[in-house]
Design a protein around this motif. Sequence first.
Motif, PDB file in Angstrom:
ATOM      1  N   ALA A 214       0.831  -1.205   0.000  1.00  0.00           N
ATOM      2  CA  ALA A 214       0.000   0.000   0.000  1.00  0.00           C
ATOM      3  C   ALA A 214       0.867   1.258   0.000  1.00  0.00           C
ATOM      4  CB  ALA A 214      -0.919  -0.007   1.216  1.00  0.00           C
ATOM      5  N   ALA A 215       1.917   1.250   0.824  1.00  0.00           N
ATOM      6  CA  ALA A 215       2.802   2.404   0.893  1.00  0.00           C
ATOM      7  C   ALA A 215       3.545   2.610  -0.430  1.00  0.00           C
ATOM      8  CB  ALA A 215       3.802   2.214   2.035  1.00  0.00           C
ATOM      9  N   LYS A 216       3.917   1.518  -1.062  1.00  0.00           N
ATOM     10  CA  LYS A 216       4.623   1.608  -2.339  1.00  0.00           C
ATOM     11  C   LYS A 216       3.705   2.115  -3.438  1.00  0.00           C
ATOM     12  CE  LYS A 216       7.497  -1.108  -5.509  1.00  0.00           C
ATOM     13  NZ  LYS A 216       8.091  -2.443  -5.776  1.00  0.00           N
ATOM     14  N   ALA A 217       2.440   1.704  -3.391  1.00  0.00           N
ATOM     15  CA  ALA A 217       1.485   2.108  -4.426  1.00  0.00           C
ATOM     16  C   ALA A 217       1.080   3.575  -4.292  1.00  0.00           C
ATOM     17  CB  ALA A 217       0.244   1.219  -4.355  1.00  0.00           C
ATOM     18  N   LYS A 218       1.120   4.094  -3.034  1.00  0.00           N
ATOM     19  CA  LYS A 218       0.701   5.476  -2.814  1.00  0.00           C
ATOM     20  C   LYS A 218       1.737   6.224  -1.966  1.00  0.00           C
ATOM     21  CE  LYS A 218      -4.324   5.261  -3.263  1.00  0.00           C
ATOM     22  NZ  LYS A 218      -5.615   5.601  -2.598  1.00  0.00           N
ATOM     23  N   PRO A 219       2.913   6.421  -2.496  1.00  0.00           N
ATOM     24  CA  PRO A 219       3.974   7.085  -1.722  1.00  0.00           C
ATOM     25  C   PRO A 219       3.666   8.540  -1.405  1.00  0.00           C
ATOM     26  CG  PRO A 219       4.627   6.866  -4.018  1.00  0.00           C
ATOM     27  CD  PRO A 219       3.364   6.074  -3.857  1.00  0.00           C
ATOM     28  N   GLU A 220       2.708   9.108  -2.137  1.00  0.00           N
ATOM     29  CA  GLU A 220       2.372  10.515  -1.922  1.00  0.00           C
ATOM     30  C   GLU A 220       1.485  10.748  -0.696  1.00  0.00           C
ATOM     31  OE1 GLU A 220      -1.074   8.801  -4.232  1.00  0.00           O
ATOM     32  OE2 GLU A 220       1.117   8.540  -4.156  1.00  0.00           O
ATOM     33  N   ILE A 221       0.912   9.689  -0.151  1.00  0.00           N
ATOM     34  CA  ILE A 221       0.020   9.822   1.005  1.00  0.00           C
ATOM     35  C   ILE A 221       0.846  10.044   2.268  1.00  0.00           C
ATOM     36  CG2 ILE A 221      -1.695   8.676   2.459  1.00  0.00           C
ATOM     37  CD1 ILE A 221      -2.756   9.596  -0.263  1.00  0.00           C
ATOM     38  N   ARG A 222       0.642  11.202   2.898  1.00  0.00           N
ATOM     39  CA  ARG A 222       1.394  11.553   4.106  1.00  0.00           C
ATOM     40  C   ARG A 222       0.568  11.213   5.342  1.00  0.00           C
ATOM     41  NH1 ARG A 222       2.528  17.650   2.368  1.00  0.00           N
ATOM     42  NH2 ARG A 222       0.370  17.298   1.726  1.00  0.00           N
ATOM     43  N   GLY A 251       7.813   1.505   4.466  1.00  0.00           N
ATOM     44  CA  GLY A 251       7.644   2.476   3.389  1.00  0.00           C
ATOM     45  C   GLY A 251       6.621   3.558   3.605  1.00  0.00           C
ATOM     46  N   VAL A 252       5.952   3.581   4.763  1.00  0.00           N
ATOM     47  CA  VAL A 252       4.928   4.594   5.008  1.00  0.00           C
ATOM     48  C   VAL A 252       5.574   5.974   5.065  1.00  0.00           C
ATOM     49  CG1 VAL A 252       3.171   5.414   6.634  1.00  0.00           C
ATOM     50  CG2 VAL A 252       3.456   2.959   6.218  1.00  0.00           C
ATOM     51  N   ALA A 317      -7.374   4.967  14.367  1.00  0.00           N
ATOM     52  CA  ALA A 317      -6.733   4.818  15.672  1.00  0.00           C
ATOM     53  C   ALA A 317      -5.301   4.312  15.528  1.00  0.00           C
ATOM     54  CB  ALA A 317      -7.540   3.863  16.539  1.00  0.00           C
ATOM     55  N   ARG A 318      -4.492   4.662  16.527  1.00  0.00           N
ATOM     56  CA  ARG A 318      -3.126   4.163  16.643  1.00  0.00           C
ATOM     57  C   ARG A 318      -2.911   3.677  18.079  1.00  0.00           C
ATOM     58  NH1 ARG A 318       2.126   7.544  18.295  1.00  0.00           N
ATOM     59  NH2 ARG A 318       3.572   5.785  18.388  1.00  0.00           N
ATOM     60  N   SER A 319      -2.148   2.626  18.257  1.00  0.00           N
ATOM     61  CA  SER A 319      -1.835   2.114  19.593  1.00  0.00           C
ATOM     62  C   SER A 319      -0.362   2.386  19.898  1.00  0.00           C
ATOM     63  CB  SER A 319      -2.119   0.610  19.681  1.00  0.00           C
ATOM     64  OG  SER A 319      -3.492   0.349  19.473  1.00  0.00           O
ATOM     65  N   PRO A 320      -0.043   3.501  20.567  1.00  0.00           N
ATOM     66  CA  PRO A 320       1.358   3.820  20.874  1.00  0.00           C
ATOM     67  C   PRO A 320       2.020   2.816  21.806  1.00  0.00           C
ATOM     68  CG  PRO A 320      -0.046   5.759  21.120  1.00  0.00           C
ATOM     69  CD  PRO A 320      -0.950   4.574  21.006  1.00  0.00           C
ATOM     70  N   GLU A 321       1.196   2.095  22.583  1.00  0.00           N
ATOM     71  CA  GLU A 321       1.709   1.012  23.425  1.00  0.00           C
ATOM     72  C   GLU A 321       1.082  -0.291  22.931  1.00  0.00           C
ATOM     73  OE1 GLU A 321       1.887   1.661  27.767  1.00  0.00           O
ATOM     74  OE2 GLU A 321       1.077   3.655  27.313  1.00  0.00           O
ATOM     75  N   PRO A 322       1.522  -0.786  21.788  1.00  0.00           N
ATOM     76  CA  PRO A 322       0.878  -1.972  21.216  1.00  0.00           C
ATOM     77  C   PRO A 322       1.013  -3.190  22.117  1.00  0.00           C
ATOM     78  CG  PRO A 322       2.944  -1.492  20.080  1.00  0.00           C
ATOM     79  CD  PRO A 322       2.661  -0.323  20.952  1.00  0.00           C
ATOM     80  N   ILE A 323      -0.040  -3.996  22.155  1.00  0.00           N
ATOM     81  CA  ILE A 323       0.011  -5.275  22.857  1.00  0.00           C
ATOM     82  C   ILE A 323       0.924  -6.181  22.044  1.00  0.00           C
ATOM     83  CG2 ILE A 323      -1.335  -7.301  23.550  1.00  0.00           C
ATOM     84  CD1 ILE A 323      -3.722  -5.366  23.940  1.00  0.00           C
ATOM     85  N   LEU A 324       1.980  -6.667  22.665  1.00  0.00           N
ATOM     86  CA  LEU A 324       3.060  -7.327  21.927  1.00  0.00           C
ATOM     87  C   LEU A 324       2.801  -8.802  21.647  1.00  0.00           C
ATOM     88  CD1 LEU A 324       6.031  -5.576  23.715  1.00  0.00           C
ATOM     89  CD2 LEU A 324       5.115  -5.071  21.427  1.00  0.00           C
ATOM     90  N   SER A 325       1.694  -9.056  20.975  1.00  0.00           N
ATOM     91  CA  SER A 325       1.425 -10.382  20.421  1.00  0.00           C
ATOM     92  C   SER A 325       1.124 -10.178  18.941  1.00  0.00           C
ATOM     93  CB  SER A 325       0.237 -11.051  21.112  1.00  0.00           C
ATOM     94  OG  SER A 325      -0.988 -10.439  20.742  1.00  0.00           O
ATOM     95  N   LEU A 332      -3.247  -3.549  13.519  1.00  0.00           N
ATOM     96  CA  LEU A 332      -2.601  -2.246  13.382  1.00  0.00           C
ATOM     97  C   LEU A 332      -2.040  -2.067  11.979  1.00  0.00           C
ATOM     98  CD1 LEU A 332      -0.613  -2.154  16.772  1.00  0.00           C
ATOM     99  CD2 LEU A 332      -3.009  -1.560  16.328  1.00  0.00           C
ATOM    100  N   LEU A 333      -1.460  -3.133  11.442  1.00  0.00           N
ATOM    101  CA  LEU A 333      -0.918  -3.110  10.086  1.00  0.00           C
ATOM    102  C   LEU A 333      -2.028  -3.041   9.048  1.00  0.00           C
ATOM    103  CD1 LEU A 333       1.754  -5.902  10.578  1.00  0.00           C
ATOM    104  CD2 LEU A 333       2.257  -3.487  10.245  1.00  0.00           C
ATOM    105  N   ASN A 334      -3.035  -3.885   9.224  1.00  0.00           N
ATOM    106  CA  ASN A 334      -4.137  -3.927   8.251  1.00  0.00           C
ATOM    107  C   ASN A 334      -4.927  -2.625   8.218  1.00  0.00           C
ATOM    108  OD1 ASN A 334      -3.898  -6.464   6.971  1.00  0.00           O
ATOM    109  ND2 ASN A 334      -4.797  -7.499   8.734  1.00  0.00           N
ATOM    110  N   ASN A 335      -5.163  -2.036   9.396  1.00  0.00           N
ATOM    111  CA  ASN A 335      -5.937  -0.792   9.448  1.00  0.00           C
ATOM    112  C   ASN A 335      -5.213   0.347   8.754  1.00  0.00           C
ATOM    113  OD1 ASN A 335      -7.890  -2.138  10.906  1.00  0.00           O
ATOM    114  ND2 ASN A 335      -7.258  -1.332  12.889  1.00  0.00           N
ATOM    115  N   LEU A 336      -3.898   0.423   8.963  1.00  0.00           N
ATOM    116  CA  LEU A 336      -3.134   1.479   8.300  1.00  0.00           C
ATOM    117  C   LEU A 336      -3.036   1.208   6.800  1.00  0.00           C
ATOM    118  CD1 LEU A 336      -1.513   4.036   8.385  1.00  0.00           C
ATOM    119  CD2 LEU A 336       0.491   2.724   9.122  1.00  0.00           C
ATOM    120  N   ALA A 337      -2.866  -0.042   6.428  1.00  0.00           N
ATOM    121  CA  ALA A 337      -2.824  -0.385   5.004  1.00  0.00           C
ATOM    122  C   ALA A 337      -4.127   0.004   4.322  1.00  0.00           C
ATOM    123  CB  ALA A 337      -2.563  -1.883   4.840  1.00  0.00           C
ATOM    124  N   GLU A 338      -5.239  -0.335   4.965  1.00  0.00           N
ATOM    125  CA  GLU A 338      -6.545   0.001   4.386  1.00  0.00           C
ATOM    126  C   GLU A 338      -6.734   1.507   4.272  1.00  0.00           C
ATOM    127  OE1 GLU A 338     -11.291  -1.042   5.067  1.00  0.00           O
ATOM    128  OE2 GLU A 338      -9.847  -1.389   6.686  1.00  0.00           O
TER     129      GLU A 338
END
Length: 347
Positions: A214-222, A251-252, A317-325, A332-338
């Motif tokens: 996703a980041a590679k396809a849309k590098p212009e998205i800040r 690549g984000v 949403a973002r989780s600055p203290e992600p649950i480490l599992s 978190l990855l899928n939501n940002l990708a979407e």
Amino acid sequence: MRNARAAHPTRRGILAAGGAIGLGAALAACGDDDAKSGSGDDAGAGKSGPWSFKDDRGTTVKLDSVPKNIVAFTGVAAALWDYGVQVKGVFGPTTTKDGKPDVQAGDLDVDKVTVLGNEWGKLNVEKYATLAPEVLITTTFDTAGTLWSVPEESKDKVAKLAPSVAVSVFDRQLTQPLQRMWELAESLGADMRAKKVTDAKAAFEKAAARLRAAAKAKPEIRVLAGSASADLFYVSGTNLSVDLEYFKALGVNFVEPSEEAKKATGGWFESLSWENVDKYPADVIIMDDRASTIQPADITEGTWKQLPAVKAGQVIARSPEPILSYDKCTPLLNNLAEAIENAKKVG
């Protein structure tokens, strides 16, 4: 109002605002290779005998057997829960005012643990002692190995009751603490070959590939990482936070506060007044989801509502203290990708 900050950040303010915040600009990145690669011995599921684990401070904890009376920071307890390891007590944000699990509790059964403190920096030492703890497990956000959410004023008393294990989430990519938590859970008896566990790891890897694409396809998205309090808006930099460092490596394209502006917070974030919240143009905003911060739906400032990303509905949403599992980090990855996949250039 909650989460308001003083003009000169306190240790608590620096640690908690705008993401997981460091202790000062003088702190350098951790570099103990042994601490990063060290893991528990062969005390796994169904095994008996002595237990040891070398944590990210380089400290090795040794016990006569695999600990059962475990006390952990809530987010750590939630990660261990995902691997089948039950803790006895927790400290840190655990339940909301209506008794439901806090976002940092994940799937943890909050009715099955003793809550020693239901907010950051609170830990009832007397209550802790009654649990006969064998080990305390938390994270650390600095090179000094400061135990996250253990009160400064009672840390010595806490240390006398049980040894501690710390997983570093400072200045490294998310995959490193994920691996360390995996190793820790395995040492505590978790079955890391269980289908649920291996499927979760495979899903994480698939989500990482999706975000990279996703980041590679849309590098212009800040993308801007933000956090809200009553008086200030915080823009996080990517150099120290485990999630942002990893997303950047995939690549984000992140909005970065100036280095000069971040100096007052040890390089973690820049504080902006609500009048200046539009300082950095962004197409997608990812907002701190912790209960100690104001959530996007509750922000009333007109300057916020006029931001192009907000008007376009491109706030997640973002989780600055992600649950480490792996199970909890995959969304978190899928939501940002979407969000990037669907984002329009608006900033």
